[in-house]
Design a protein around this motif. Structure first.
Motif, short mmCIF file in Angstrom:
data_model
loop_
_atom_site.label_atom_id
_atom_site.label_comp_id
_atom_site.label_asym_id
_atom_site.label_seq_id
_atom_site.Cartn_x
_atom_site.Cartn_y
_atom_site.Cartn_z
N SER A 110 39.21 4.71 -34.49
CA SER A 110 38.33 4.32 -33.40
C SER A 110 36.87 4.27 -33.87
N LEU A 111 36.50 5.22 -34.72
CA LEU A 111 35.12 5.26 -35.21
C LEU A 111 34.84 4.13 -36.21
N GLN A 112 35.84 3.81 -37.02
CA GLN A 112 35.71 2.67 -37.94
C GLN A 112 35.50 1.39 -37.13
N LEU A 113 36.19 1.29 -36.01
CA LEU A 113 36.05 0.13 -35.14
C LEU A 113 34.63 0.07 -34.56
N VAL A 114 34.17 1.22 -34.07
CA VAL A 114 32.81 1.27 -33.52
C VAL A 114 31.78 0.91 -34.60
N ASP A 115 31.96 1.45 -35.81
CA ASP A 115 31.05 1.11 -36.90
C ASP A 115 31.04 -0.39 -37.17
N SER A 116 32.24 -0.97 -37.25
CA SER A 116 32.33 -2.40 -37.59
C SER A 116 31.65 -3.26 -36.54
N VAL A 117 31.82 -2.88 -35.27
CA VAL A 117 31.25 -3.69 -34.18
C VAL A 117 29.75 -3.43 -34.05
N MET A 118 29.35 -2.18 -34.13
CA MET A 118 27.93 -1.86 -33.91
C MET A 118 27.04 -2.35 -35.06
N THR A 119 27.60 -2.44 -36.26
CA THR A 119 26.78 -2.95 -37.37
C THR A 119 26.85 -4.47 -37.46
N GLY A 120 27.64 -5.09 -36.62
CA GLY A 120 27.72 -6.55 -36.62
C GLY A 120 28.63 -7.12 -37.70
N LYS A 121 29.41 -6.25 -38.33
CA LYS A 121 30.36 -6.74 -39.33
C LYS A 121 31.41 -7.62 -38.66
N VAL A 122 31.78 -7.26 -37.46
CA VAL A 122 32.69 -8.07 -36.64
C VAL A 122 32.11 -8.11 -35.23
N ARG A 123 32.63 -9.03 -34.43
CA ARG A 123 32.15 -9.11 -33.05
C ARG A 123 32.83 -8.07 -32.16
N ASN A 124 34.13 -7.89 -32.38
CA ASN A 124 34.92 -7.01 -31.51
C ASN A 124 36.14 -6.56 -32.30
N GLY A 125 37.04 -5.85 -31.65
CA GLY A 125 38.23 -5.46 -32.39
C GLY A 125 39.15 -4.55 -31.61
N MET A 126 40.27 -4.27 -32.27
CA MET A 126 41.25 -3.39 -31.66
C MET A 126 41.76 -2.38 -32.68
N ALA A 127 41.93 -1.14 -32.23
CA ALA A 127 42.53 -0.11 -33.07
C ALA A 127 43.89 0.26 -32.48
N LEU A 128 44.93 0.11 -33.29
CA LEU A 128 46.28 0.50 -32.88
C LEU A 128 46.51 1.91 -33.37
N VAL A 129 46.51 2.86 -32.44
CA VAL A 129 46.56 4.26 -32.86
C VAL A 129 47.63 5.06 -32.12
N ARG A 130 48.05 6.10 -32.73
CA ARG A 130 48.87 7.18 -32.20
C ARG A 130 48.37 8.45 -32.85
N PRO A 131 48.25 9.56 -32.20
CA PRO A 131 48.41 9.77 -30.76
C PRO A 131 47.28 9.14 -29.95
N PRO A 132 47.59 8.85 -28.67
CA PRO A 132 46.55 8.36 -27.77
C PRO A 132 45.55 9.48 -27.46
#
Ligand code: X5A
Ligand code: ZN
Length: 641
Positions: A110-132
């Motif tokens: 989830s944090l890698q996703l936030v980093d990628s989006v907040m730094t503008g590396k990507v526009r958006n994204g999804m993290a498929l994770v377990r456990p919820p």
């Protein structure tokens, strides 16, 4: 600017080691089928794959207590017996020697996703994770959740990336009470959750999951609970809540980041949720969030236990994050009575906090005598529902037209990057040229387009006539700006006109010609966006057109970011088939319009403080006048006399 996909097989490597009916649905296959579907459909290949990492202690401590963290840390070396005993102190959750590791990866993803989006590396994204994560609390595991992935991600985005306001949209069918507790008194995080509640009979059976828990102290108004008191909720119930609660409030809040607690147990076939919304609804829910926060949307998997609807729903979400037009929102019914009752309750208790809800109706009488009550509605019998298997057609395969955006521009204007100039050469007659463009859109060879014409009124007539003839579906004409809208023939229902204008107009020609009057005209972003969200979108979704004609009148006064919001939001209709018509000299709008047509998120409108009371009131009045004809405009239950 792409879409991140974050997944690691390691998170499939724990499971329930003993018998517990409460936990039997939470299986590793949830992730393997979801990821498998993304790979098979080619969606995974189109995403930017970002590796997971383990969260640090400091990151876990953003939300959880040191005592709890230390306790969980001891679980990897526990015997089966110890694990079972450790588990007993919590509700509806299980531990496994590898779950601590996976839980750290789920946060890290989830944090890698936030980093990628907040730094503008990507526009958006999804993290498929377990456990919820959304059930886990400061010092407790709960509901299959160990650490609160999304809550940690919100705090992290604020601390690491300076996000001021974070919106958490929890569309999982359970109440993320852990997220609620975490941000209850915090106005910088707006938490929205809808959840199966059944008047507190459904897990986790908390009275604080009801609509009247709105947040505390400074955070009052920043916690929005939409309780579902019946099972069997459908697409129109979900969309109504977006149009009449979440989106108006979210635009007023103006988040810097949108986190989605993306649980898909709210989809049809799910044994926990027992709802009936189809997987394609998630395309729309996603799309409707994608113009907030300049498109910074991070979806993190929570629940979802039907191994057929889960992967379908995940694919719909990722498709949409990638910018593919959503499938048509077909056959929307009226929201059911129980959903309307919840809608009315939520709007009523939140009207003191949000100016967009200022004129919401009072609580229904059934709610003031709380919970003894018997709201009917959701027409499906829960017991029948759970005992028999449910079938639904798989979502339509999305066929993307070879050209996304075609433009007809004056010769001396350069064609914007990514667009295709629709040539006048083969069609020396400008009228025929436009008709041919419409034909290509109808045939799904072109997705959308922008045309600059010498006279928008003339062009609007020709285009509408031609489109109605070419389509075997309906036409929606949205016209922005003062003056006449010379569209004839709305009587047959094949054309719906919605006209935004400053002037009060007598032009209410029946059900299919609607004038939306705004005191300050289209230049007032607050009034305009609220009219778009709670009037235009419900009308458009219920009407379900095959093509949208969006016309900007000269001197409409509409500001750039508003125009881009409108253009973006309307692409949820008609599979994105939209033709924008503007006057030849409106050249400064070309770039912004094309960027929206290409699927680039609109800039945000800023915090909307200034919504005029007279506009809110006028919109409410118009909506009440239209509700007999347009069911998605309903926001209250019809009270029995
Ligand atoms: C994440 C999630 C559900 C727990 C249900 C327990 N948890 N009865 O969907
Ligand atoms: Zn859930």
């Amino acid at each position: 600017m792409g879409t991140a996909l974050i997944y690691d097989e390691e998170m499939t490597k724990y499971k329930l080691l003993w018998v517990d009916p409460a936990c039997k649905f939470e299986v590793p296959e949830r992730l393997t089928v979801s990821h498998g579907a993304l790979v098979e459909s080619g969606l995974a290949d189109r995403c930017v794959s970002v590796p997971v990492r383990e969260a640090t202690d400091a990151e876990i401590l953003l939300v959880h207590s040191a005592e709890y963290l230390e306790a969980v840390k001891t679980t990897p070396s526990m015997s089966l017996e110890d694990l079972m005993e450790f588990t007993l102190q919590y509700g509806d959750v299980y531990f496994h020697p590898n779950i601590y590791h996976c839980a750290k990866l789920a946060i890290g993803a989830s944090l890698q996703l936030v980093d990628s989006v907040m730094t503008g590396k990507v526009r958006n994204g999804m993290a498929l994770v377990r456990p919820p994560g959304h059930h886990s609390m400061h010092s407790a595991a709960s509901g299959f959740c160990i650490f609160n992935n999304v809550a940690i991600a919100a705090r992290y985005a604020q601390q690491r990336h300076g996000a001021k306001r974070v919106l958490i949209v929890d569309w999982d069918i359970h109440h993320g009470q852990g997220v609620q507790y975490c941000f209850e008194d915090d106005p910088s995080v707006l938490y929205f959750s809808w959840h199966r509640f059944e008047h507190q009979k459904f897990w986790p059976q908390l009275k604080e999951s009801d609509f009247d828990t709105v947040g505390k102290e400074k955070g009052a108004g920043f916690n929005i609970n939409v309780p579902w008191n019946k099972v069997g909720m459908q697409n129109s119930d979900y969309l109504s809540v977006f149009f009449h609660i979440l989106l108006p409030v979210a635009y007023e809040f103006c988040p810097d980041l949108v986190l989605v607690s993306a649980g898909f147990d709210s989809a049809i076939g799910d044994p926990e949720g027992e709802m009936r919304a189809t997987p394609d609804i998630f395309a729309h829910l996603t799309h409707l969030l994608m113009n907030l926060a300049e498109g910074k949307v991070c979806a993190v998997l929570e629940g979802g236990y039907n191994l057929t609807s889960l992967p379908q729903s995940v694919c719909q979400t990722v498709h949409t994050l990638l910018g593919d037009p959503a499938p048509c929102p077909a056959n929307l019914d009226a929201p059911c009575k129980s959903a309307l009752e919840s809608l009315q309750c939520v709007r009523s208790v939140h009207r003191t906090y949000w100016s967009c809800l200022r004129h919401a109706a009072d609580l229904p009488t059934s709610c003031s005598t709380k919970h003894i009550n018997t709201a009917e509605g959701a027409d499906q019998e829960p017991t029948e529902e759970s005992s028999q298997e449910i079938f639904w057609p798989p979502p339509m395969k999305r066929v993307f037209p070879p050209t996304r955006t075609a433009v007809v521009l004056p010769d001396d204007v350069a064609c914007p990057d990514g667009c295709k100039r629709w040539s006048l050469l083969e069609h020396p007659d400008p009228q025929l040229c436009l008709s041919a463009l419409v034909d290509k859109m109808v045939k799904n060879e072109i997705c959308n387009g922008l045309v600059l014409v010498p006279d928008v009124s003339v062009a609007m007539i020709c285009l509408a006539q031609h489109a109605v003839a070419a389509l075997n579906k309906r036409l929606l004409v949205v016209c922005v700006g003062d003056g006449m809208v010379p569209i004839q023939g709305t009587e047959d229902g094949k054309t719906l006109v919605v006209h935004f204008s400053r002037k009060e107009s007598e032009e209410q020609r029946g059900k299919h010609f609607i004038t939306v009057h705004l005191t300050k005209g289209c230049g007032d972003a607050s009034g305009f966006i609220q009219a778009v969200l709670s009037l235009l979108l419900p009308l458009g979704y219920e009407y379900d057109p095959g093509l949208v004609l969006l016309v900007q009148k000269p001197d409409s006064g509409v500001c750039d970011s508003m125009w881009r919001q409108l253009t973006g939001l309307l692409q949820g209709l008609a599979q994105g088939h939209m033709l924008v018509v503007m006057q030849e000299d409106e050249r400064k709008h070309i770039g912004p319009t094309c960027s929206s047509l290409l699927g680039i998120a609109a800039p945000s409108l800023g915090q909307l403080h200034s919504l005029l009371p007279e506009d809110v009131e006028a919109l409410e009045r118009l909506r009440r006048r239209l509700t007999p004809d347009w069911k998605l405009l309903q926001t209250t239950v019809a009270e029995e006399p």
